[in-house]
Design a protein around this motif. Structure first.
Motif, PDB file in Angstrom:
ATOM      1  N   PRO A   1     -20.710 -11.698  10.283  1.00 37.89           N
ATOM      2  CA  PRO A   1     -21.638 -12.805  10.553  1.00 37.89           C
ATOM      3  C   PRO A   1     -22.162 -12.831  11.986  1.00 37.89           C
ATOM      4  O   PRO A   1     -23.132 -13.532  12.282  1.00 37.89           O
ATOM      5  CB  PRO A   1     -20.808 -14.054  10.245  1.00 37.89           C
ATOM      6  N   ALA A   2     -21.544 -12.054  12.869  1.00 39.47           N
ATOM      7  CA  ALA A   2     -21.995 -12.027  14.257  1.00 39.47           C
ATOM      8  C   ALA A   2     -23.230 -11.154  14.449  1.00 39.47           C
ATOM      9  O   ALA A   2     -23.904 -11.239  15.478  1.00 39.47           O
ATOM     10  CB  ALA A   2     -20.875 -11.531  15.166  1.00 39.47           C
ATOM     11  N   ASP A   3     -23.537 -10.308  13.469  1.00 31.33           N
ATOM     12  CA  ASP A   3     -24.700  -9.441  13.589  1.00 31.33           C
ATOM     13  C   ASP A   3     -25.991 -10.248  13.487  1.00 31.33           C
ATOM     14  O   ASP A   3     -26.026 -11.325  12.876  1.00 31.33           O
ATOM     15  CB  ASP A   3     -24.677  -8.360  12.506  1.00 31.33           C
ATOM     16  N   ALA A   4     -27.054  -9.729  14.079  1.00 26.17           N
ATOM     17  CA  ALA A   4     -28.341 -10.423  14.111  1.00 26.17           C
ATOM     18  C   ALA A   4     -29.121 -10.134  12.832  1.00 26.17           C
ATOM     19  O   ALA A   4     -29.383  -8.975  12.500  1.00 26.17           O
ATOM     20  CB  ALA A   4     -29.143  -9.980  15.326  1.00 26.17           C
ATOM     21  N   VAL A   5     -29.496 -11.185  12.131  1.00 26.93           N
ATOM     22  CA  VAL A   5     -30.246 -11.058  10.877  1.00 26.93           C
ATOM     23  C   VAL A   5     -31.738 -11.020  11.187  1.00 26.93           C
ATOM     24  O   VAL A   5     -32.227 -11.734  12.069  1.00 26.93           O
ATOM     25  CB  VAL A   5     -29.925 -12.225   9.925  1.00 26.93           C
TER      26      VAL A   5
ATOM     27  N   TRP B   1     -30.381  -6.284   9.289  1.00 33.84           N
ATOM     28  CA  TRP B   1     -29.542  -6.785  10.365  1.00 33.84           C
ATOM     29  C   TRP B   1     -29.421  -5.743  11.471  1.00 33.84           C
ATOM     30  O   TRP B   1     -29.697  -4.561  11.273  1.00 33.84           O
ATOM     31  CB  TRP B   1     -28.146  -7.148   9.850  1.00 33.84           C
ATOM     32  N   GLN B   2     -29.015  -6.233  12.631  1.00 32.80           N
ATOM     33  CA  GLN B   2     -28.794  -5.368  13.777  1.00 32.80           C
ATOM     34  C   GLN B   2     -27.351  -5.492  14.239  1.00 32.80           C
ATOM     35  O   GLN B   2     -26.835  -6.597  14.410  1.00 32.80           O
ATOM     36  CB  GLN B   2     -29.727  -5.740  14.933  1.00 32.80           C
ATOM     37  N   ASP B   3     -26.711  -4.352  14.407  1.00 28.09           N
ATOM     38  CA  ASP B   3     -25.369  -4.310  14.991  1.00 28.09           C
ATOM     39  C   ASP B   3     -25.519  -4.547  16.488  1.00 28.09           C
ATOM     40  O   ASP B   3     -26.067  -3.706  17.213  1.00 28.09           O
ATOM     41  CB  ASP B   3     -24.741  -2.944  14.715  1.00 28.09           C
ATOM     42  N   LEU B   4     -25.055  -5.685  16.974  1.00 26.31           N
ATOM     43  CA  LEU B   4     -25.261  -6.038  18.376  1.00 26.31           C
ATOM     44  C   LEU B   4     -24.416  -5.196  19.336  1.00 26.31           C
ATOM     45  O   LEU B   4     -24.649  -5.209  20.540  1.00 26.31           O
ATOM     46  CB  LEU B   4     -24.963  -7.527  18.582  1.00 26.31           C
ATOM     47  N   LYS B   5     -23.457  -4.443  18.808  1.00 25.69           N
ATOM     48  CA  LYS B   5     -22.665  -3.572  19.667  1.00 25.69           C
ATOM     49  C   LYS B   5     -23.363  -2.246  19.920  1.00 25.69           C
ATOM     50  O   LYS B   5     -23.217  -1.645  20.991  1.00 25.69           O
ATOM     51  CB  LYS B   5     -21.290  -3.316  19.027  1.00 25.69           C
TER      52      LYS B   5
ATOM     53  N   CYS C   1     -30.162  -0.660  13.731  1.00 23.13           N
ATOM     54  CA  CYS C   1     -30.671  -1.586  12.719  1.00 23.13           C
ATOM     55  C   CYS C   1     -30.460  -1.017  11.324  1.00 23.13           C
ATOM     56  O   CYS C   1     -30.535   0.194  11.113  1.00 23.13           O
ATOM     57  CB  CYS C   1     -32.152  -1.867  12.950  1.00 23.13           C
ATOM     58  N   HIS C   2     -30.204  -1.898  10.370  1.00 27.18           N
ATOM     59  CA  HIS C   2     -29.914  -1.491   9.001  1.00 27.18           C
ATOM     60  C   HIS C   2     -30.586  -2.467   8.041  1.00 27.18           C
ATOM     61  O   HIS C   2     -30.786  -3.642   8.362  1.00 27.18           O
ATOM     62  CB  HIS C   2     -28.404  -1.498   8.742  1.00 27.18           C
ATOM     63  N   LEU C   3     -30.918  -1.993   6.874  1.00 24.16           N
ATOM     64  CA  LEU C   3     -31.411  -2.851   5.810  1.00 24.16           C
ATOM     65  C   LEU C   3     -30.241  -3.308   4.955  1.00 24.16           C
ATOM     66  O   LEU C   3     -29.211  -2.653   4.877  1.00 24.16           O
ATOM     67  CB  LEU C   3     -32.444  -2.113   4.961  1.00 24.16           C
ATOM     68  N   GLY C   4     -30.404  -4.449   4.298  1.00 26.20           N
ATOM     69  CA  GLY C   4     -29.327  -5.000   3.490  1.00 26.20           C
ATOM     70  C   GLY C   4     -28.622  -6.126   4.214  1.00 26.20           C
ATOM     71  O   GLY C   4     -29.150  -6.723   5.151  1.00 26.20           O
TER      72      GLY C   4
ATOM     73  N   PHE D   1     -36.656 -11.332  14.068  1.00 25.70           N
ATOM     74  CA  PHE D   1     -35.290 -11.846  14.000  1.00 25.70           C
ATOM     75  C   PHE D   1     -35.266 -13.311  13.595  1.00 25.70           C
ATOM     76  O   PHE D   1     -36.117 -14.101  14.006  1.00 25.70           O
ATOM     77  CB  PHE D   1     -34.567 -11.637  15.331  1.00 25.70           C
ATOM     78  N   LEU D   2     -34.297 -13.659  12.778  1.00 25.70           N
ATOM     79  CA  LEU D   2     -34.168 -15.007  12.227  1.00 25.70           C
ATOM     80  C   LEU D   2     -33.096 -15.744  13.009  1.00 25.70           C
ATOM     81  O   LEU D   2     -31.919 -15.393  12.957  1.00 25.70           O
ATOM     82  CB  LEU D   2     -33.796 -14.948  10.743  1.00 25.70           C
ATOM     83  N   THR D   3     -33.514 -16.768  13.737  1.00 27.49           N
ATOM     84  CA  THR D   3     -32.575 -17.578  14.497  1.00 27.49           C
ATOM     85  C   THR D   3     -32.813 -19.038  14.156  1.00 27.49           C
ATOM     86  O   THR D   3     -33.786 -19.384  13.480  1.00 27.49           O
ATOM     87  CB  THR D   3     -32.757 -17.381  16.014  1.00 27.49           C
ATOM     88  N   ASP D   4     -31.934 -19.895  14.645  1.00 30.57           N
ATOM     89  CA  ASP D   4     -32.095 -21.320  14.380  1.00 30.57           C
ATOM     90  C   ASP D   4     -33.415 -21.853  14.911  1.00 30.57           C
ATOM     91  O   ASP D   4     -33.977 -22.811  14.390  1.00 30.57           O
ATOM     92  CB  ASP D   4     -30.936 -22.108  15.006  1.00 30.57           C
ATOM     93  N   SER D   5     -33.915 -21.228  15.988  1.00 31.19           N
ATOM     94  CA  SER D   5     -35.140 -21.723  16.607  1.00 31.19           C
ATOM     95  C   SER D   5     -36.384 -20.968  16.162  1.00 31.19           C
ATOM     96  O   SER D   5     -37.474 -21.260  16.608  1.00 31.19           O
ATOM     97  CB  SER D   5     -35.027 -21.624  18.130  1.00 31.19           C
ATOM     98  N   ASP D   6     -36.214 -19.972  15.278  1.00 28.03           N
ATOM     99  CA  ASP D   6     -37.338 -19.152  14.866  1.00 28.03           C
ATOM    100  C   ASP D   6     -37.964 -19.712  13.601  1.00 28.03           C
ATOM    101  O   ASP D   6     -37.283 -19.969  12.619  1.00 28.03           O
ATOM    102  CB  ASP D   6     -36.852 -17.718  14.616  1.00 28.03           C
TER     103      ASP D   6
END
Length: 267
Positions: free
Chosen positions: A134-138, A118-122, A126-129, A89-94
């Protein structure tokens, strides 16, 4: 299996982190299990993760991990084809901790493809593309395509190195989550973990139920599960076995977290 949002242990509680951390930094965002990506529309894959064996060598700056997963398809009369994505997962701290990824299927090495997704946090699906939300996890997914025949088990191995998480508080940590097992069919029959400490001693690890020689409130985070659940096989070697568990339901069976003291206990 129920699907729950995949989040690793520990929020940094507003403190800055050093650039070393990453995976799954400050959180090691490279230490997830294999996730079925995009192939099936239901709540679960048709493939069951029968067992997993995880060997972790926890070093001073990086952790070496070897994963062995045994799968069996429930699809009758035909092969099931599944994309397996090992997410970083790509985050500001990663800072991108996974490197040297090696993948094998039934002992034969196969090339992993690094794909943005990305991952649907609800739903935790997980999905490709690219997601429109923008709230989903990249994440970057190390993907392989695996064929699961209806009449035999398939063994998938992942071997990689991840940079440890570190904080300005002085602690070092690594996490491996089993929550991704919630996307596979039914429960996991057995999960086996073996930890080798490389450059550390057992007393360097912080456990909430360990021998306390400082005020527990001074410790930012603790290892998980508690020390009482681990078997100390030898100096610097720990093992743990879980059987017949559903990661999405059994909340105490979702993560292996190795954590060092940020304030060393007095000897």
């Amino acid at each position: 299996m129920l699907i729950h949002t995949r989040l690793l242990l520990g929020i940094i509680f507003g403190i800055a982190t050093t650039p070393l951390a990453a995976n799954d930094a400050s959180m090691n965002l490279g230490a997830h299990g294999p996730e079925p990506v995009g192939e099936f529309q239901g709540g679960e894959s048709v493939v069951r993760m029968v067992s997993e064996k995880i060997d972790i060598t926890f070093g001073k700056t990086e952790t070496h991990v070897h994963c062995r997963f045994v799968f069996r398809s429930s699809k009758a009369g035909a092969d099931a084809v599944q994309i397996l994505g090992f997410p970083d997962f790509l985050t500001d701290s990663d800072t991108g901790t996974i490197r040297s990824m090696i993948s094998r299927v039934d002992g034969k090495e196969v090339a992993s493809k690094k794909q943005r997704g990305w991952q649907d946090l609800k739903t935790s699906k997980c999905h490709l593309g690219q997601s429109a939300d923008p709230a989903d996890a990249v994440a970057d997914f190390y993907t392989i395509t695996v064929t699961f025949p209806p009449d035999r088990e398939v063994i998938v191995e992942r071997e990689y190195i991840a940079t440890n998480g570190r904080s300005v508080m002085g602690d070092t940590f690594f996490s491996y989550t089993t929550r991704t097992g919630g996307s596979w069919k039914d429960s996991i029959e057995k999960a086996e973990f073996h930890v080798t400490l490389d450059g550390w001693k057992l007393e360097d690890l912080a456990f909430e139920d360990g021998e306390q020689k400082i005020d527990p409130r001074q410790q930012r985070a603790y290892g998980s599960p508690n020390l009482s659940e681990w078997k100390v096989d030898a100096p610097g070697k720990l093992s743990l076995v879980w059987t017949h568990f559903e990661p999405a339901v059994h909340h105490t069976r979702q993560n292996i977290h190795l954590q060092t003291w940020n304030t060393r206990p007095q000897q």
